[in-house]
Design a protein around this motif. Sequence first.
Motif, PDB file in Angstrom:
ATOM      1  N   ALA A 199       0.833  -1.192   0.000  1.00 54.15           N
ATOM      2  CA  ALA A 199       0.000   0.000   0.000  1.00 54.15           C
ATOM      3  C   ALA A 199       0.877   1.255   0.000  1.00 54.15           C
ATOM      4  O   ALA A 199       2.057   1.215   0.360  1.00 54.15           O
ATOM      5  CB  ALA A 199      -0.931   0.008   1.208  1.00 54.15           C
ATOM      6  N   THR A 200       0.271   2.365  -0.385  1.00 53.38           N
ATOM      7  CA  THR A 200       1.021   3.615  -0.463  1.00 53.38           C
ATOM      8  C   THR A 200       1.590   4.017   0.890  1.00 53.38           C
ATOM      9  O   THR A 200       2.726   4.502   0.980  1.00 53.38           O
ATOM     10  CB  THR A 200       0.112   4.732  -1.001  1.00 53.38           C
ATOM     11  N   ARG A 201       0.814   3.804   1.954  1.00 51.46           N
ATOM     12  CA  ARG A 201       1.291   4.182   3.284  1.00 51.46           C
ATOM     13  C   ARG A 201       2.518   3.383   3.679  1.00 51.46           C
ATOM     14  O   ARG A 201       3.495   3.937   4.206  1.00 51.46           O
ATOM     15  CB  ARG A 201       0.170   3.979   4.306  1.00 51.46           C
ATOM     16  N   ARG A 202       2.504   2.073   3.415  1.00 53.55           N
ATOM     17  CA  ARG A 202       3.665   1.249   3.737  1.00 53.55           C
ATOM     18  C   ARG A 202       4.875   1.648   2.890  1.00 53.55           C
ATOM     19  O   ARG A 202       6.004   1.715   3.393  1.00 53.55           O
ATOM     20  CB  ARG A 202       3.317  -0.226   3.520  1.00 53.55           C
ATOM     21  N   ALA A 203       4.651   1.915   1.619  1.00 53.00           N
ATOM     22  CA  ALA A 203       5.743   2.353   0.747  1.00 53.00           C
ATOM     23  C   ALA A 203       6.312   3.689   1.209  1.00 53.00           C
ATOM     24  O   ALA A 203       7.531   3.921   1.140  1.00 53.00           O
ATOM     25  CB  ALA A 203       5.247   2.460  -0.694  1.00 53.00           C
ATOM     26  N   LEU A 204       5.449   4.575   1.706  1.00 55.59           N
ATOM     27  CA  LEU A 204       5.911   5.875   2.203  1.00 55.59           C
ATOM     28  C   LEU A 204       6.782   5.714   3.446  1.00 55.59           C
ATOM     29  O   LEU A 204       7.813   6.380   3.585  1.00 55.59           O
ATOM     30  CB  LEU A 204       4.703   6.766   2.509  1.00 55.59           C
ATOM     31  N   VAL A 205       6.390   4.818   4.345  1.00 56.62           N
ATOM     32  CA  VAL A 205       7.181   4.576   5.557  1.00 56.62           C
ATOM     33  C   VAL A 205       8.547   4.008   5.197  1.00 56.62           C
ATOM     34  O   VAL A 205       9.581   4.456   5.716  1.00 56.62           O
ATOM     35  CB  VAL A 205       6.418   3.624   6.504  1.00 56.62           C
TER      36      VAL A 205
END
Length: 226
Positions: A199-205
């Motif tokens: 997900a985008t949130r995991r990729a951002l982290v």
Amino acid sequence: MTNGRRRRGRGGGTGRHTGLKILWGFPPYGFDPRPRHSLLAIGVRRKDTAWYSMLDEQSYGVGLVERLIAALRLDLRLYETVSGDAAATGQAFRIVLFAGVSNGLGLVRRLGGIGVLAGIGSALLGWLLWTGVIWLIAILFGHYRQDRSLLRAVGFANAPGVFLILGIAPAVGGVIRLCVVAWLVATTVRAVQATFAVATRRALVISALGFVVYLVMGLASSYFAS
């Protein structure tokens, strides 16, 4: 007679709901916000409509310029494609090379003719180190890829670096470089998202932690070099 008409309207595709299909071009029982031509929508279910295959087609070609533009636009499909395409490794290398030349031209004022070589060298080395840092952090989060898919995706994520040459502008050079760095983080998020299917949130982290680690490594190397 009235009840029969109503039953036929619901089961046979006629009546009020068919009118909605003709007027608005979407199934009345499952609204889909994506636009499509009403003529294609009449009496045809979503999975059988050719319009959706058109939406899923790539909006770019296989050429370097087209893919470079798609990478700059944060096109997730581009990063998914190049991460799984072994033939795209050469294109990823050229994009990193272009970014290095652009950065090097911006260093000519301070370093002279060696600035271009310094820019190219730092870009290629940074590509490998940045990929390694992201790869290690992704492993800590339970994501692993054994091939060079991340290397290719991160190579295309270097696309905003072609604008680093604009950093030589006297008044706004610092702002431009800051914007390019933020753009690079955004493209890296797309690369991580496409490579590990997260997900985008995991990729951002993952990308943010990688950026912090990479920044600390850069500061440490500068300290010991001085």
